[in-house]
Motif scaffolding. Structure first.
Motif, PDB file in Angstrom:
ATOM      1  N   ASP A 258       0.930  -1.330  -0.164  1.00 49.17           N
ATOM      2  CA  ASP A 258      -0.107   0.150   0.225  1.00 49.17           C
ATOM      3  C   ASP A 258       0.746   1.179  -0.088  1.00 49.17           C
ATOM      4  O   ASP A 258       0.235   2.215   0.021  1.00 49.17           O
ATOM      5  N   ASP A 259       2.123   1.199  -0.131  1.00 51.85           N
ATOM      6  CA  ASP A 259       3.109   2.093  -0.280  1.00 51.85           C
ATOM      7  C   ASP A 259       3.796   2.270  -1.724  1.00 51.85           C
ATOM      8  O   ASP A 259       4.448   1.594  -1.893  1.00 51.85           O
ATOM      9  N   VAL A 260       3.507   3.140  -2.443  1.00 54.34           N
ATOM     10  CA  VAL A 260       3.803   3.183  -3.534  1.00 54.34           C
ATOM     11  C   VAL A 260       5.236   3.406  -3.863  1.00 54.34           C
ATOM     12  O   VAL A 260       5.822   2.645  -4.893  1.00 54.34           O
ATOM     13  N   GLU A 261       5.849   4.393  -3.132  1.00 49.63           N
ATOM     14  CA  GLU A 261       7.354   4.281  -3.166  1.00 49.63           C
ATOM     15  C   GLU A 261       7.971   3.255  -2.528  1.00 49.63           C
ATOM     16  O   GLU A 261       9.091   2.484  -3.127  1.00 49.63           O
ATOM     17  N   HIS A 262       8.023   3.089  -1.415  1.00 46.20           N
ATOM     18  CA  HIS A 262       8.723   1.964  -0.512  1.00 46.20           C
ATOM     19  C   HIS A 262       8.408   0.387  -0.736  1.00 46.20           C
ATOM     20  O   HIS A 262       9.135  -0.503  -0.688  1.00 46.20           O
ATOM     21  N   ASP A 263       7.221   0.103  -1.242  1.00 49.75           N
ATOM     22  CA  ASP A 263       6.832  -1.087  -1.244  1.00 49.75           C
ATOM     23  C   ASP A 263       6.902  -1.555  -2.897  1.00 49.75           C
ATOM     24  O   ASP A 263       7.852  -2.170  -3.610  1.00 49.75           O
TER      25      ASP A 263
ATOM     26  N   GLY B 195      -5.117   0.583   3.407  1.00 58.54           N
ATOM     27  CA  GLY B 195      -3.965   0.632   4.170  1.00 58.54           C
ATOM     28  C   GLY B 195      -3.695   2.256   4.161  1.00 58.54           C
ATOM     29  O   GLY B 195      -4.588   3.345   4.192  1.00 58.54           O
ATOM     30  N   LYS B 196      -2.291   2.619   4.079  1.00 56.27           N
ATOM     31  CA  LYS B 196      -1.990   3.825   4.050  1.00 56.27           C
ATOM     32  C   LYS B 196      -1.914   4.682   2.574  1.00 56.27           C
ATOM     33  O   LYS B 196      -1.650   5.733   2.144  1.00 56.27           O
ATOM     34  N   PHE B 197      -2.596   3.779   1.523  1.00 54.32           N
ATOM     35  CA  PHE B 197      -2.788   4.384   0.070  1.00 54.32           C
ATOM     36  C   PHE B 197      -3.564   5.596   0.159  1.00 54.32           C
ATOM     37  O   PHE B 197      -4.497   5.879   0.607  1.00 54.32           O
ATOM     38  N   ARG B 198      -3.021   6.728  -0.645  1.00 50.93           N
ATOM     39  CA  ARG B 198      -3.685   7.857  -0.965  1.00 50.93           C
ATOM     40  C   ARG B 198      -3.337   8.300  -2.266  1.00 50.93           C
ATOM     41  O   ARG B 198      -2.199   8.119  -2.951  1.00 50.93           O
ATOM     42  N   SER B 199      -4.590   8.593  -2.853  1.00 53.96           N
ATOM     43  CA  SER B 199      -4.486   9.060  -4.381  1.00 53.96           C
ATOM     44  C   SER B 199      -3.535  10.241  -4.728  1.00 53.96           C
ATOM     45  O   SER B 199      -2.908  10.129  -5.912  1.00 53.96           O
ATOM     46  N   ASP B 200      -3.285  11.073  -3.829  1.00 49.75           N
ATOM     47  CA  ASP B 200      -2.340  12.222  -4.223  1.00 49.75           C
ATOM     48  C   ASP B 200      -1.066  11.848  -3.947  1.00 49.75           C
ATOM     49  O   ASP B 200      -0.078  12.203  -4.755  1.00 49.75           O
ATOM     50  N   THR B 201      -0.707  10.759  -3.480  1.00 48.04           N
ATOM     51  CA  THR B 201       0.667  10.376  -3.224  1.00 48.04           C
ATOM     52  C   THR B 201       0.989   9.482  -4.538  1.00 48.04           C
ATOM     53  O   THR B 201       2.085   9.610  -5.028  1.00 48.04           O
TER      54      THR B 201
END
Length: 88
Positions: free
Chosen positions: A34-39, A56-62
């Motif tokens: 759920d972490d676009v950069e680190h996962d 989880g911690k997903f956010r569309s702006d991220t």
């Protein structure tokens, strides 16, 4: 007598260690997170297929500001079996 080495995402050794433990090559593995950069993007940089799940911690702006695009984006872990069937 040896210094400790702490390794975690997004370090290459994290993914290499996981792949060794699984007996897999990067092209045979999928990282779901759920972490676009680190996962997801970190895994993709090391040859794994990266799947971002919108939980989880997903956010569309991220996701919009991310340094790259995931290989796949799913809404729920419930969508994973269908995605994996399509990859195989």
């Amino acid at each position: 007598g040896r210094p400790a080495v702490v390794v975690g995402k997004p370090a290459a050794e994290f993914f290499a260690t996981a792949l060794r433990a699984l007996g897999s090559r990067p092209a045979e593995a999928v990282m779901i997170g759920d972490d676009v950069e680190h996962d997801v993007l970190a895994a993709a940089r090391h040859g794994l297929t990266g799947v971002l799940v919108r939980t989880g911690k997903f956010r569309s702006d991220t996701l919009a500001a991310a340094s790259g695009r995931p290989d796949h984006v799913i809404d729920s872990f419930a969508d994973l079996p269908a995605l994996l069937d399509g990859l195989g």
